[in-house]
Design a protein around this motif. Structure first.
Motif, PDB file in Angstrom:
ATOM      1  N   LEU A  17      46.088  59.579  50.259  1.00  0.00           N
ATOM      2  CA  LEU A  17      44.624  59.601  50.369  1.00  0.00           C
ATOM      3  C   LEU A  17      44.074  59.735  49.123  1.00  0.00           C
ATOM      4  N   ILE A  18      44.764  60.106  47.903  1.00  0.00           N
ATOM      5  CA  ILE A  18      44.409  60.039  46.670  1.00  0.00           C
ATOM      6  C   ILE A  18      44.338  58.683  46.159  1.00  0.00           C
ATOM      7  N   SER A  19      45.067  57.869  46.459  1.00  0.00           N
ATOM      8  CA  SER A  19      45.301  56.397  46.207  1.00  0.00           C
ATOM      9  C   SER A  19      44.142  55.534  46.898  1.00  0.00           C
ATOM     10  N   LEU A  20      43.717  56.143  48.152  1.00  0.00           N
ATOM     11  CA  LEU A  20      42.834  55.365  48.691  1.00  0.00           C
ATOM     12  C   LEU A  20      41.524  55.644  48.049  1.00  0.00           C
ATOM     13  N   LEU A  21      41.079  56.832  47.926  1.00  0.00           N
ATOM     14  CA  LEU A  21      40.174  57.225  47.154  1.00  0.00           C
ATOM     15  C   LEU A  21      39.978  56.388  45.776  1.00  0.00           C
ATOM     16  N   GLY A  22      41.248  56.381  44.991  1.00  0.00           N
ATOM     17  CA  GLY A  22      40.975  55.530  43.873  1.00  0.00           C
ATOM     18  C   GLY A  22      40.643  54.068  44.031  1.00  0.00           C
ATOM     19  N   MET A  23      41.008  53.584  45.191  1.00  0.00           N
ATOM     20  CA  MET A  23      40.928  52.264  45.393  1.00  0.00           C
ATOM     21  C   MET A  23      39.379  51.869  45.784  1.00  0.00           C
ATOM     22  N   PHE A  24      38.702  52.677  46.457  1.00  0.00           N
ATOM     23  CA  PHE A  24      37.603  52.597  47.042  1.00  0.00           C
ATOM     24  C   PHE A  24      36.452  53.138  46.355  1.00  0.00           C
ATOM     25  N   ILE A  25      36.573  54.316  45.623  1.00  0.00           N
ATOM     26  CA  ILE A  25      35.607  55.010  44.822  1.00  0.00           C
ATOM     27  C   ILE A  25      35.326  54.234  43.494  1.00  0.00           C
ATOM     28  N   ASN A  26      36.651  53.683  42.675  1.00  0.00           N
ATOM     29  CA  ASN A  26      36.425  53.166  41.671  1.00  0.00           C
ATOM     30  C   ASN A  26      35.987  51.693  41.806  1.00  0.00           C
ATOM     31  N   LYS A  27      35.091  51.361  41.417  1.00  0.00           N
ATOM     32  CA  LYS A  27      34.512  49.817  41.344  1.00  0.00           C
ATOM     33  C   LYS A  27      34.277  49.185  40.188  1.00  0.00           C
ATOM     34  N   LYS A  28      34.817  50.123  38.998  1.00  0.00           N
ATOM     35  CA  LYS A  28      34.391  48.979  37.766  1.00  0.00           C
ATOM     36  C   LYS A  28      35.804  48.807  36.974  1.00  0.00           C
ATOM     37  N   ASN A  29      36.797  49.412  37.074  1.00  0.00           N
ATOM     38  CA  ASN A  29      38.095  49.238  36.174  1.00  0.00           C
ATOM     39  C   ASN A  29      39.130  48.839  37.207  1.00  0.00           C
ATOM     40  N   ILE A  30      39.331  47.489  36.747  1.00  0.00           N
ATOM     41  CA  ILE A  30      40.782  46.808  37.730  1.00  0.00           C
ATOM     42  C   ILE A  30      41.866  47.651  37.344  1.00  0.00           C
ATOM     43  N   LEU A  31      41.934  48.028  36.421  1.00  0.00           N
ATOM     44  CA  LEU A  31      43.374  48.731  35.977  1.00  0.00           C
ATOM     45  C   LEU A  31      43.600  49.919  36.976  1.00  0.00           C
ATOM     46  N   ILE A  32      42.471  50.592  36.863  1.00  0.00           N
ATOM     47  CA  ILE A  32      42.740  52.125  37.935  1.00  0.00           C
ATOM     48  C   ILE A  32      42.748  51.500  39.291  1.00  0.00           C
ATOM     49  N   MET A  33      42.105  50.264  39.834  1.00  0.00           N
ATOM     50  CA  MET A  33      42.462  49.864  41.067  1.00  0.00           C
ATOM     51  C   MET A  33      43.992  49.452  41.226  1.00  0.00           C
ATOM     52  N   ARG A  89      37.304  35.829  29.415  1.00  0.00           N
ATOM     53  CA  ARG A  89      35.932  36.340  29.774  1.00  0.00           C
ATOM     54  C   ARG A  89      35.828  37.631  28.504  1.00  0.00           C
ATOM     55  N   ASN A  90      36.990  38.137  28.120  1.00  0.00           N
ATOM     56  CA  ASN A  90      36.798  39.106  27.003  1.00  0.00           C
ATOM     57  C   ASN A  90      36.446  40.290  27.677  1.00  0.00           C
ATOM     58  N   THR A  91      36.583  40.532  29.043  1.00  0.00           N
ATOM     59  CA  THR A  91      36.224  41.676  29.648  1.00  0.00           C
ATOM     60  C   THR A  91      37.028  41.753  30.941  1.00  0.00           C
ATOM     61  N   ILE A  92      37.425  43.153  31.293  1.00  0.00           N
ATOM     62  CA  ILE A  92      38.067  42.986  32.621  1.00  0.00           C
ATOM     63  C   ILE A  92      37.259  44.181  33.635  1.00  0.00           C
ATOM     64  N   SER A  93      35.975  43.664  33.622  1.00  0.00           N
ATOM     65  CA  SER A  93      34.892  44.384  34.362  1.00  0.00           C
ATOM     66  C   SER A  93      35.066  43.416  35.939  1.00  0.00           C
ATOM     67  N   VAL A  94      35.197  44.528  36.929  1.00  0.00           N
ATOM     68  CA  VAL A  94      35.076  43.986  38.368  1.00  0.00           C
ATOM     69  C   VAL A  94      34.037  43.416  38.807  1.00  0.00           C
ATOM     70  N   GLU A  95      33.043  43.909  38.187  1.00  0.00           N
ATOM     71  CA  GLU A  95      31.577  43.045  38.801  1.00  0.00           C
ATOM     72  C   GLU A  95      31.807  41.383  38.547  1.00  0.00           C
ATOM     73  N   LEU A  96      32.218  41.233  37.447  1.00  0.00           N
ATOM     74  CA  LEU A  96      32.129  39.694  37.085  1.00  0.00           C
ATOM     75  C   LEU A  96      33.310  38.932  37.675  1.00  0.00           C
ATOM     76  N   MET A  97      34.075  39.459  38.280  1.00  0.00           N
ATOM     77  CA  MET A  97      35.084  38.929  39.046  1.00  0.00           C
ATOM     78  C   MET A  97      34.751  37.733  40.073  1.00  0.00           C
ATOM     79  N   ASP A  98      33.412  38.134  40.690  1.00  0.00           N
ATOM     80  CA  ASP A  98      32.994  36.904  41.547  1.00  0.00           C
ATOM     81  C   ASP A  98      32.398  35.964  40.860  1.00  0.00           C
ATOM     82  N   LEU A  99      32.542  35.763  39.691  1.00  0.00           N
ATOM     83  CA  LEU A  99      32.222  34.470  38.975  1.00  0.00           C
ATOM     84  C   LEU A  99      33.458  33.659  38.793  1.00  0.00           C
TER      85      LEU A  99
END
Length: 102
Positions: A17-33, A89-99
């Motif tokens: 459950l902790i790992s599922l929360l880490g996957m779905f609550i975190n939307k910014k850092n790909i390393l934590i995902m 891209r010089n960033t690892i932001s998840v929001e820009l992954m759809d590009l």
């Protein structure tokens, strides 16, 4: 019911459950995902190993080895893609992954 099996099942569920929360609550850092995905794999292999010990069967340990193999290959490929994406891209932001196209 054995207290050993109940405590290991509770530990597995807590890690899962902790790992599922880490996957779905975190939307910014790909390393934590990626770390949450690794913890999900480790929690499931943990449950397979302890259920194999409890049931005195080796099939759970074989499944755990297969899961750890998949987890190792997933982390190697995921980190390689992450390094290439950071170089471009010089960033690892998840929001820009759809590009990414292709």
């Amino acid at each position: 019911m054995n207290y050993f099996f109940i405590s290991t099942t509770f530990t597995f569920l807590l890690l899962f459950l902790i790992s599922l929360l880490g996957m779905f609550i975190n939307k910014k850092n790909i390393l934590i995902m990626l770390m949450s995905l690794e913890m999900l794999f480790l929690a499931s292999s943990f449950f397979f190993i302890f259920s194999a010990v409890y049931l005195d069967d080796i099939s759970g340990q074989i499944f755990a080895i297969l899961i750890l193999t998949v987890a190792a290959s997933e982390s190697a490929i995921g980190l390689a893609i992450l390094v290439i994406y950071y170089r471009i891209r010089n960033t690892i932001s998840v929001e820009l992954m759809d590009l990414m196209k292709g």
